[in-house]
Design a protein around this motif. Structure first.
Motif, PDB file in Angstrom:
ATOM      1  N   PRO A 110      12.056   3.776   1.774  1.00 17.67           N
ATOM      2  CA  PRO A 110      12.021   2.698   2.765  1.00 17.67           C
ATOM      3  C   PRO A 110      10.840   1.793   2.435  1.00 17.67           C
ATOM      4  CG  PRO A 110      11.101   4.704   3.718  1.00 17.67           C
ATOM      5  CD  PRO A 110      11.461   5.021   2.284  1.00 17.67           C
ATOM      6  N   PHE A 111      11.102   0.535   2.147  1.00 24.25           N
ATOM      7  CA  PHE A 111       9.999  -0.310   1.682  1.00 24.25           C
ATOM      8  C   PHE A 111       9.889  -1.638   2.423  1.00 24.25           C
ATOM      9  CE2 PHE A 111      13.653  -1.783  -0.659  1.00 24.25           C
ATOM     10  CZ  PHE A 111      13.445  -3.135  -0.889  1.00 24.25           C
ATOM     11  N   GLY A 112      10.782  -1.924   3.377  1.00 26.00           N
ATOM     12  CA  GLY A 112      10.706  -3.206   4.055  1.00 26.00           C
ATOM     13  C   GLY A 112      11.200  -3.139   5.480  1.00 26.00           C
ATOM     14  N   LYS A 113      10.905  -4.206   6.237  1.00 27.94           N
ATOM     15  CA  LYS A 113      11.334  -4.302   7.636  1.00 27.94           C
ATOM     16  C   LYS A 113      11.797  -5.730   7.899  1.00 27.94           C
ATOM     17  CE  LYS A 113      11.697  -2.752  11.912  1.00 27.94           C
ATOM     18  NZ  LYS A 113      12.607  -1.633  12.270  1.00 27.94           N
ATOM     19  N   LEU A 114      13.066  -5.854   8.341  1.00 23.03           N
ATOM     20  CA  LEU A 114      13.624  -7.166   8.666  1.00 23.03           C
ATOM     21  C   LEU A 114      12.957  -7.740   9.909  1.00 23.03           C
ATOM     22  CD1 LEU A 114      17.401  -6.243   8.276  1.00 23.03           C
ATOM     23  CD2 LEU A 114      16.196  -7.892   6.829  1.00 23.03           C
ATOM     24  N   ASN A 174       7.124   6.724  -0.508  1.00 19.98           N
ATOM     25  CA  ASN A 174       7.141   6.638   0.957  1.00 19.98           C
ATOM     26  C   ASN A 174       8.275   7.444   1.598  1.00 19.98           C
ATOM     27  OD1 ASN A 174       5.733   5.485   3.169  1.00 19.98           O
ATOM     28  ND2 ASN A 174       7.261   3.868   3.391  1.00 19.98           N
ATOM     29  N   LEU A 175       8.724   8.510   0.962  1.00 21.29           N
ATOM     30  CA  LEU A 175       9.887   9.240   1.470  1.00 21.29           C
ATOM     31  C   LEU A 175       9.637   9.995   2.764  1.00 21.29           C
ATOM     32  CD1 LEU A 175      11.473  10.699  -1.812  1.00 21.29           C
ATOM     33  CD2 LEU A 175      11.998   8.560  -0.611  1.00 21.29           C
ATOM     34  N   THR A 176       8.377  10.207   3.126  1.00 23.78           N
ATOM     35  CA  THR A 176       8.076  10.926   4.366  1.00 23.78           C
ATOM     36  C   THR A 176       7.848   9.981   5.545  1.00 23.78           C
ATOM     37  OG1 THR A 176       5.696  10.970   3.876  1.00 23.78           O
ATOM     38  CG2 THR A 176       7.026  12.817   3.061  1.00 23.78           C
ATOM     39  N   ALA A 177       7.997   8.686   5.316  1.00 19.14           N
ATOM     40  CA  ALA A 177       7.660   7.694   6.339  1.00 19.14           C
ATOM     41  C   ALA A 177       8.495   7.823   7.608  1.00 19.14           C
ATOM     42  CB  ALA A 177       7.822   6.286   5.773  1.00 19.14           C
ATOM     43  N   ALA A 230       0.826  -1.209   0.000  1.00 21.22           N
ATOM     44  CA  ALA A 230       0.000   0.000   0.000  1.00 21.22           C
ATOM     45  C   ALA A 230       0.859   1.257   0.000  1.00 21.22           C
ATOM     46  CB  ALA A 230      -0.932  -0.004   1.207  1.00 21.22           C
ATOM     47  N   LYS A 231       2.021   1.184   0.653  1.00 24.41           N
ATOM     48  CA  LYS A 231       2.889   2.353   0.765  1.00 24.41           C
ATOM     49  C   LYS A 231       3.919   2.438  -0.359  1.00 24.41           C
ATOM     50  CE  LYS A 231       2.448   2.522   5.800  1.00 24.41           C
ATOM     51  NZ  LYS A 231       3.165   2.380   7.100  1.00 24.41           N
ATOM     52  N   THR A 232       4.330   1.295  -0.876  1.00 21.89           N
ATOM     53  CA  THR A 232       5.368   1.289  -1.924  1.00 21.89           C
ATOM     54  C   THR A 232       4.999   0.300  -3.036  1.00 21.89           C
ATOM     55  OG1 THR A 232       6.621  -0.357  -0.641  1.00 21.89           O
ATOM     56  CG2 THR A 232       7.223   1.963  -0.344  1.00 21.89           C
ATOM     57  N   THR A 272      15.480  -1.528   8.944  1.00 17.63           N
ATOM     58  CA  THR A 272      14.872  -0.917   7.763  1.00 17.63           C
ATOM     59  C   THR A 272      15.517  -1.456   6.490  1.00 17.63           C
ATOM     60  OG1 THR A 272      14.429   1.134   8.961  1.00 17.63           O
ATOM     61  CG2 THR A 272      14.407   1.260   6.553  1.00 17.63           C
ATOM     62  N   VAL A 273      14.694  -1.678   5.478  1.00 22.42           N
ATOM     63  CA  VAL A 273      15.187  -2.045   4.143  1.00 22.42           C
ATOM     64  C   VAL A 273      14.785  -0.921   3.200  1.00 22.42           C
ATOM     65  CG1 VAL A 273      15.164  -3.765   2.295  1.00 22.42           C
ATOM     66  CG2 VAL A 273      14.847  -4.484   4.673  1.00 22.42           C
TER      67      VAL A 273
END
Length: 264
Positions: A221-225, A171-174, A116-118, A190-191
């Protein structure tokens, strides 16, 4: 004479105050620039995230930028001024979450991606993974000074590779608004996409943040480990860079045997 002497002293004092003001302004500018560079600005070269920390063009211009600032930016080395191929057709569910799983020589690494965000980024990674793009590649760059990232996604393994197209920034303002030093904190886990330092130049290179890192908010930023994956990347970071430098090939080689993207 007394009046003349007072006037002379007044002018000297005003001159001194002007000089001090200029010097202080110069010091502030220097501190801002130094902070941004240390955090990794002057994006060029992947990410070198960097590329990266990561992003991709794949041809041969500007691939020899070697200034110190660039060496600590997550940007891929730009190798062509324009992408040649179109973006993959949109085929993902934009309301869903996807997981990218990387089977590597240092253990499994996985991260969740919010479509939804990226959407463009997630769709591209799904399309690339489905055709085995990441299989047999390696995470070619580790940075342990200034920024703390492991960069992957380059089929060439030298920071210049990419899919032949560019992904728009998302998503640059995330991560919030940039501070006075022009950066935001990319939390550990962060990924994000690497790029060439110019807007909309992401490709296939991405970077995994293994320790809180300050960077300009110009990397998608598009992922989370997940926790286990973050620990695996932390071990790679702790082992350091080949030759003991602060930036270069990781001492613990990270080879991606298989990369897949699945809808959760």
């Amino acid at each position: 004479m007394s009046s003349s002497e007072q006037r002379r002293r007044q002018l000297a004092r005003e001159k001194f105050e002007r000089q001090q003001k200029r010097r202080e302004e110069a010091r502030r500018r220097t501190r801002r620039i130094t902070a941004i560079v240390a955090a990794s600005v002057a994006v060029v070269a992947v990410v070198g995230v960097s590329a990266f920390v990561v992003a991709g063009k794949d041809d041969g211009k500007d691939d020899k930028k070697t200034d110190a600032a660039a060496s600590r930016s997550p940007e891929p080395t730009p190798s062509e001024s324009e992408s040649k191929a179109p973006l993959p057709p949109m085929e993902i569910d934009k309301k869903a979450t996807y997981t990218m799983s990387l089977g590597t020589s240092q253990g499994d690494i996985a991260f969740a991606m919010d479509a939804a965000k990226t959407p463009q980024t997630v769709n591209s990674f799904k399309a690339l993974a489905d055709k085995g793009y990441f299989d047999g590649t390696k995470c070619h760059r580790l940075t342990t000074q200034g920024i703390f990232v492991l960069q992957c996604g380059d089929p060439k393994g030298d920071g210049t590779g990419g899919p032949g197209y560019n992904i728009p920034d998302e998503n640059l303002t995330a991560l919030g608004k940039a501070g006075d030093d022009g950066t935001v904190t990319f939390p550990a886990g962060t990924v994000a996409m690497a790029n060439t330092g110019q807007p909309g130049t992401g490709g296939s290179q991405f970077f995994l943040v293994y320790k809180d890192t300050k960077l300009p908010p110009t990397y998608t930023p598009f992922g989370k480990l997940d926790k286990a994956s973050l620990k695996a990347v932390e071990k790679v970071g702790a082992a350091g860079v080949e030759g003991g430098a602060g930036d270069g090939a990781p001492k613990k080689a990270v080879e991606i045997e298989k990369g897949t993207v699945e809808k959760v």
